[in-house]
Design an enzyme around this catalytic site. Sequence first.
Site, PDB file in Angstrom:
ATOM      1  N   VAL A  24     -12.259  -1.770   0.227  1.00 16.37           N
ATOM      2  CA  VAL A  24     -13.176  -2.303  -0.788  1.00 16.37           C
ATOM      3  C   VAL A  24     -14.636  -1.984  -0.433  1.00 16.37           C
ATOM      4  O   VAL A  24     -15.421  -1.567  -1.300  1.00 16.37           O
ATOM      5  CB  VAL A  24     -12.989  -3.836  -0.959  1.00 16.37           C
ATOM      6  CG1 VAL A  24     -13.805  -4.330  -2.133  1.00 16.37           C
ATOM      7  CG2 VAL A  24     -11.520  -4.188  -1.143  1.00 16.37           C
ATOM      8  N   LYS A 115     -10.491 -14.434   0.545  1.00 18.51           N
ATOM      9  CA  LYS A 115      -9.775 -15.626   0.054  1.00 18.51           C
ATOM     10  C   LYS A 115      -9.454 -16.584   1.183  1.00 18.51           C
ATOM     11  O   LYS A 115      -9.409 -17.794   0.985  1.00 18.51           O
ATOM     12  CB  LYS A 115      -8.502 -15.270  -0.700  1.00 18.51           C
ATOM     13  CG  LYS A 115      -7.615 -14.265   0.012  1.00 18.51           C
ATOM     14  CD  LYS A 115      -7.781 -12.975  -0.658  1.00 18.51           C
ATOM     15  CE  LYS A 115      -7.588 -11.733   0.062  1.00 18.51           C
ATOM     16  NZ  LYS A 115      -6.924 -10.722  -0.718  1.00 18.51           N
ATOM     17  N   VAL A 142      -9.902 -13.483  -5.739  1.00 11.64           N
ATOM     18  CA  VAL A 142      -8.662 -13.754  -6.498  1.00 11.64           C
ATOM     19  C   VAL A 142      -8.570 -12.833  -7.711  1.00 11.64           C
ATOM     20  O   VAL A 142      -9.505 -12.749  -8.510  1.00 11.64           O
ATOM     21  CB  VAL A 142      -8.618 -15.218  -7.003  1.00 11.64           C
ATOM     22  CG1 VAL A 142      -7.271 -15.504  -7.658  1.00 11.64           C
ATOM     23  CG2 VAL A 142      -8.880 -16.202  -5.886  1.00 11.64           C
ATOM     24  N   GLY A 144      -8.367  -9.507  -8.163  1.00 11.77           N
ATOM     25  CA  GLY A 144      -8.968  -8.180  -8.275  1.00 11.77           C
ATOM     26  C   GLY A 144      -9.987  -8.122  -9.397  1.00 11.77           C
ATOM     27  O   GLY A 144     -10.979  -8.854  -9.393  1.00 11.77           O
ATOM     28  N   ILE A 146      -9.830  -9.129 -12.414  1.00 13.50           N
ATOM     29  CA  ILE A 146      -9.788 -10.184 -13.445  1.00 13.50           C
ATOM     30  C   ILE A 146     -10.875 -11.229 -13.171  1.00 13.50           C
ATOM     31  O   ILE A 146     -10.923 -11.788 -12.077  1.00 13.50           O
ATOM     32  CB  ILE A 146      -8.425 -10.925 -13.425  1.00 13.50           C
ATOM     33  CG1 ILE A 146      -7.271  -9.935 -13.540  1.00 13.50           C
ATOM     34  CG2 ILE A 146      -8.358 -11.944 -14.530  1.00 13.50           C
ATOM     35  CD1 ILE A 146      -5.901 -10.586 -13.343  1.00 13.50           C
ATOM     36  N   GLY A 197      -3.836   1.052  -0.637  1.00 16.63           N
ATOM     37  CA  GLY A 197      -4.941   0.134  -0.292  1.00 16.63           C
ATOM     38  C   GLY A 197      -4.783  -1.245  -0.906  1.00 16.63           C
ATOM     39  O   GLY A 197      -5.749  -1.992  -1.000  1.00 16.63           O
ATOM     40  N   ASP A 211      -1.169 -14.888   1.388  1.00 15.68           N
ATOM     41  CA  ASP A 211      -2.312 -14.393   0.602  1.00 15.68           C
ATOM     42  C   ASP A 211      -2.350 -15.090  -0.767  1.00 15.68           C
ATOM     43  O   ASP A 211      -3.414 -15.534  -1.221  1.00 15.68           O
ATOM     44  CB  ASP A 211      -2.190 -12.869   0.435  1.00 15.68           C
ATOM     45  CG  ASP A 211      -3.302 -12.282  -0.417  1.00 15.68           C
ATOM     46  OD1 ASP A 211      -4.404 -12.080   0.120  1.00 15.68           O
ATOM     47  OD2 ASP A 211      -3.074 -12.045  -1.621  1.00 15.68           O
ATOM     48  N   LYS A 215      -5.180 -17.766  -2.391  1.00 20.56           N
ATOM     49  CA  LYS A 215      -5.786 -17.591  -3.718  1.00 20.56           C
ATOM     50  C   LYS A 215      -5.498 -18.798  -4.610  1.00 20.56           C
ATOM     51  O   LYS A 215      -6.369 -19.246  -5.362  1.00 20.56           O
ATOM     52  CB  LYS A 215      -5.247 -16.314  -4.362  1.00 20.56           C
ATOM     53  CG  LYS A 215      -5.710 -15.037  -3.657  1.00 20.56           C
ATOM     54  CD  LYS A 215      -4.914 -13.846  -4.141  1.00 20.56           C
ATOM     55  CE  LYS A 215      -5.392 -12.549  -3.516  1.00 20.56           C
ATOM     56  NZ  LYS A 215      -4.482 -11.422  -3.787  1.00 20.56           N
ATOM     57  N   GLY A 313      -6.762  -3.142  -4.847  1.00 26.63           N
ATOM     58  CA  GLY A 313      -7.183  -1.742  -4.787  1.00 26.63           C
ATOM     59  C   GLY A 313      -8.699  -1.649  -4.845  1.00 26.63           C
ATOM     60  O   GLY A 313      -9.384  -2.596  -5.233  1.00 26.63           O
TER      61      GLY A 313
HETATM   62  P1  NAP Z   1      -9.994  -3.159   5.276  1.00 24.31           P
HETATM   63  O1  NAP Z   1      -9.682  -1.927   4.548  1.00 24.31           O
HETATM   64  O2  NAP Z   1      -9.142  -3.595   6.386  1.00 24.31           O
HETATM   65  O3  NAP Z   1     -11.516  -3.040   5.793  1.00 24.31           O
HETATM   66  C1  NAP Z   1     -12.112  -3.979   6.632  1.00 24.31           C
HETATM   67  C2  NAP Z   1     -13.471  -3.443   7.058  1.00 24.31           C
HETATM   68  O4  NAP Z   1     -14.141  -4.424   7.828  1.00 24.31           O
HETATM   69  C3  NAP Z   1     -13.404  -2.186   7.925  1.00 24.31           C
HETATM   70  O5  NAP Z   1     -14.452  -1.327   7.608  1.00 24.31           O
HETATM   71  C4  NAP Z   1     -13.569  -2.728   9.338  1.00 24.31           C
HETATM   72  O6  NAP Z   1     -14.210  -1.806  10.207  1.00 24.31           O
HETATM   73  C5  NAP Z   1     -14.497  -3.887   9.102  1.00 24.31           C
HETATM   74  N1  NAP Z   1     -14.326  -4.952  10.084  1.00 24.31           N
HETATM   75  C6  NAP Z   1     -13.254  -5.750  10.245  1.00 24.31           C
HETATM   76  N2  NAP Z   1     -13.474  -6.634  11.246  1.00 24.31           N
HETATM   77  C7  NAP Z   1     -14.702  -6.381  11.712  1.00 24.31           C
HETATM   78  C8  NAP Z   1     -15.492  -6.944  12.744  1.00 24.31           C
HETATM   79  N3  NAP Z   1     -15.049  -7.952  13.493  1.00 24.31           N
HETATM   80  N4  NAP Z   1     -16.728  -6.437  12.946  1.00 24.31           N
HETATM   81  C9  NAP Z   1     -17.173  -5.408  12.198  1.00 24.31           C
HETATM   82  N5  NAP Z   1     -16.482  -4.833  11.198  1.00 24.31           N
HETATM   83  C10 NAP Z   1     -15.254  -5.319  10.960  1.00 24.31           C
HETATM   84  O7  NAP Z   1     -10.050  -4.405   4.258  1.00 24.31           O
HETATM   85  P2  NAP Z   1     -10.192  -4.370   2.663  1.00 24.31           P
HETATM   86  O8  NAP Z   1      -8.855  -4.092   2.066  1.00 24.31           O
HETATM   87  O9  NAP Z   1     -11.355  -3.563   2.255  1.00 24.31           O
HETATM   88  O10 NAP Z   1     -10.456  -5.919   2.380  1.00 24.31           O
HETATM   89  C11 NAP Z   1     -11.717  -6.499   2.678  1.00 24.31           C
HETATM   90  C12 NAP Z   1     -11.745  -7.928   2.122  1.00 24.31           C
HETATM   91  O11 NAP Z   1     -11.543  -7.886   0.719  1.00 24.31           O
HETATM   92  C13 NAP Z   1     -10.637  -8.834   2.670  1.00 24.31           C
HETATM   93  O12 NAP Z   1     -11.125 -10.160   2.709  1.00 24.31           O
HETATM   94  C14 NAP Z   1      -9.543  -8.716   1.641  1.00 24.31           C
HETATM   95  O13 NAP Z   1      -8.686  -9.824   1.607  1.00 24.31           O
HETATM   96  C15 NAP Z   1     -10.388  -8.652   0.383  1.00 24.31           C
HETATM   97  N6  NAP Z   1      -9.740  -8.010  -0.762  1.00 24.31           N
HETATM   98  C16 NAP Z   1      -9.106  -6.820  -0.604  1.00 24.31           C
HETATM   99  C17 NAP Z   1      -8.510  -6.222  -1.716  1.00 24.31           C
HETATM  100  C18 NAP Z   1      -7.783  -4.920  -1.630  1.00 24.31           C
HETATM  101  O14 NAP Z   1      -7.182  -4.524  -2.638  1.00 24.31           O
HETATM  102  N7  NAP Z   1      -7.811  -4.218  -0.510  1.00 24.31           N
HETATM  103  C19 NAP Z   1      -8.593  -6.866  -2.959  1.00 24.31           C
HETATM  104  C20 NAP Z   1      -9.261  -8.090  -3.062  1.00 24.31           C
HETATM  105  C21 NAP Z   1      -9.842  -8.659  -1.953  1.00 24.31           C
HETATM  106  P3  NAP Z   1     -13.582  -0.358  10.582  1.00 24.31           P
HETATM  107  O15 NAP Z   1     -13.684   0.441   9.300  1.00 24.31           O
HETATM  108  O16 NAP Z   1     -14.425   0.151  11.640  1.00 24.31           O
HETATM  109  O17 NAP Z   1     -12.148  -0.649  10.950  1.00 24.31           O
HETATM  110  N1  HSE Z   2      -3.489  -7.850  -0.544  1.00 27.76           N
HETATM  111  C1  HSE Z   2      -3.981  -8.385  -1.772  1.00 27.76           C
HETATM  112  C2  HSE Z   2      -2.955  -8.173  -2.857  1.00 27.76           C
HETATM  113  C3  HSE Z   2      -5.262  -7.706  -2.136  1.00 27.76           C
HETATM  114  O1  HSE Z   2      -2.033  -7.372  -2.656  1.00 27.76           O
HETATM  115  O2  HSE Z   2      -3.052  -8.808  -3.900  1.00 27.76           O
HETATM  116  C4  HSE Z   2      -5.930  -8.328  -3.333  1.00 27.76           C
HETATM  117  O3  HSE Z   2      -6.420  -9.592  -3.028  1.00 27.76           O
END
Ligand code: NAP
Ligand code: HSE
Length: 440
Positions: A24, A115, A142, A144, A146, A197, A211, A215, A313
């Site tokens: 993200v 979340k 929560v 994405g 929406i 992702g 998760d 939410k 995503g």
């Molecule tokens: P991700 O791909 O795992 O990315 C996490 C990022 O944070 C990476 O760049 C990582 O660094 C960095 N990071 C983690 N711990 C750290 C620390 N202690 N110090 C410094 N940097 C740190 O996660 P994501 O999927 O983007 O999700 C991020 C947030 O959005 C989460 O809270 C997740 O629940 C939420 N979210 C995700 C989605 C989804 O579809 N993926 C949807 C809705 C909400 P490195 O790059 O160096 O590893």
């Molecule tokens: N891992 C979460 C999901 C990301 O699959 O819904 C979005 O919050």
Amino acid sequence: VSKGAAGPTERGFIGVGLLGMGVVGTGVAEALSIHGSFLQESVGLPLKLQGILVRDAGRSRSALVDSSLITTQSKDVLENPEVDIVIELMGGEDAALPAIRGTLADGRSVVTGNKEVMAKHGAGLLAMARAKGASLKFEAAVGGAIPVISALERGVTGARVRALRAIINGTTNYILTRMAVEGMAFEDALSDAQAQGYAEADPGNDINGTDAAYKLAVLATLAYGSPVSPESIYCEGIGHLTPRDFRYAHDLGYAIKLLAIAKEIGDGELDVRVHPAFIASDAQLAKVDGVYNAVQFDSDSAGELLLYGRGAGSGPTTSAVLSDLIEVARRLTGHGGPQSRQTPGTGSRVRPIDELDFRYYLRLTVSDQPGVLAAIARILGDASISIASVIQQEVDETAGSAEIVITTHRARESALRDATGKLTALDVVREIGSIIRVEE
Ligand code: NAP
Ligand code: HSE
């Protein structure tokens, strides 16, 4: 903000600090790098990225983002006086919670997609933001793309939400859809969801329902104005479902979905739970497939309302982060509306699952011999569980076993638990393969 430091208007821009540049964070960093002028039009001032915190300096990053902004030192972002808004996209509690707290304590605003932090600490953080005149926005936490948080904050139904039923985990919905439609193996569907992702850093949190429970805690707290903690939510994942359950569900006229449910049930009590459920195949939620999420509200004045969109995503989540960012930035330039309603009231009791009634689907592997069905029916009958239908389709002659599928009328969860204990103890019952609640 440090005393005497220039504010955004004197400085001529709004400074943004980004914590995390993963799935993200990369989307957000690219959008800020590419769509700066569009955002400036919406906000009145340019939004400038001032620093991006990551963990691993050696990882290859998007070429669209200025690499000189990337740092592994949190102080470069959090202590930069030209950062007005911090966007937290690291996930988890360990680094994220102190960073969010510290930023709000400084009177600066935070946008997050976290979340876990919002479910566990949302009430305290929102109180801190209010006390400091800062904003804390969490639309991306929560659903994405929406806009379900802002819908609830604005009182979308114009009245009390009687019930909300939601599909709010994209990873599990993607897996369940591929298992149901293509008969794909669980592990293959999960790897695919990770590659896209959708999954959390620890996909166990997706699969075991955690998760979705985080939410749901956030949604139920907003919907009922009463803090609902994730620990109070009954939570069951999808790991035990098999292709046979999808086949039986289809034959019986149902789909299987991981549902997150919150309902008012009178006497100041709420029914709040996450588990796989049978839902009628012509219900709207049964048609929400793949990574799509949906939240269905049932309210006295608005009737039924369905919010639907991509639930995970990079692109969909980035859109939610940017909409929060624009709102907070507009407030900083004096163009924003008032802070939204985010004050939880006093507590409602979450009724334990054992005290709730459901219809059930049971799948048992039994010895193929006379009297088995009668023995099972007796145990269910003694527990006041009335059988609605029985299927005995598959017989494995070599193993001398048969599979029995039973659906029940409404029964108390505690009674079903006692009865399944007694069924398991029967010599002729080799395994209780699945127990799935039916959501009516
Ligand atoms: P991700 O791909 O795992 O990315 C996490 C990022 O944070 C990476 O760049 C990582 O660094 C960095 N990071 C983690 N711990 C750290 C620390 N202690 N110090 C410094 N940097 C740190 O996660 P994501 O999927 O983007 O999700 C991020 C947030 O959005 C989460 O809270 C997740 O629940 C939420 N979210 C995700 C989605 C989804 O579809 N993926 C949807 C809705 C909400 P490195 O790059 O160096 O590893
Ligand atoms: N891992 C979460 C999901 C990301 O699959 O819904 C979005 O919050």
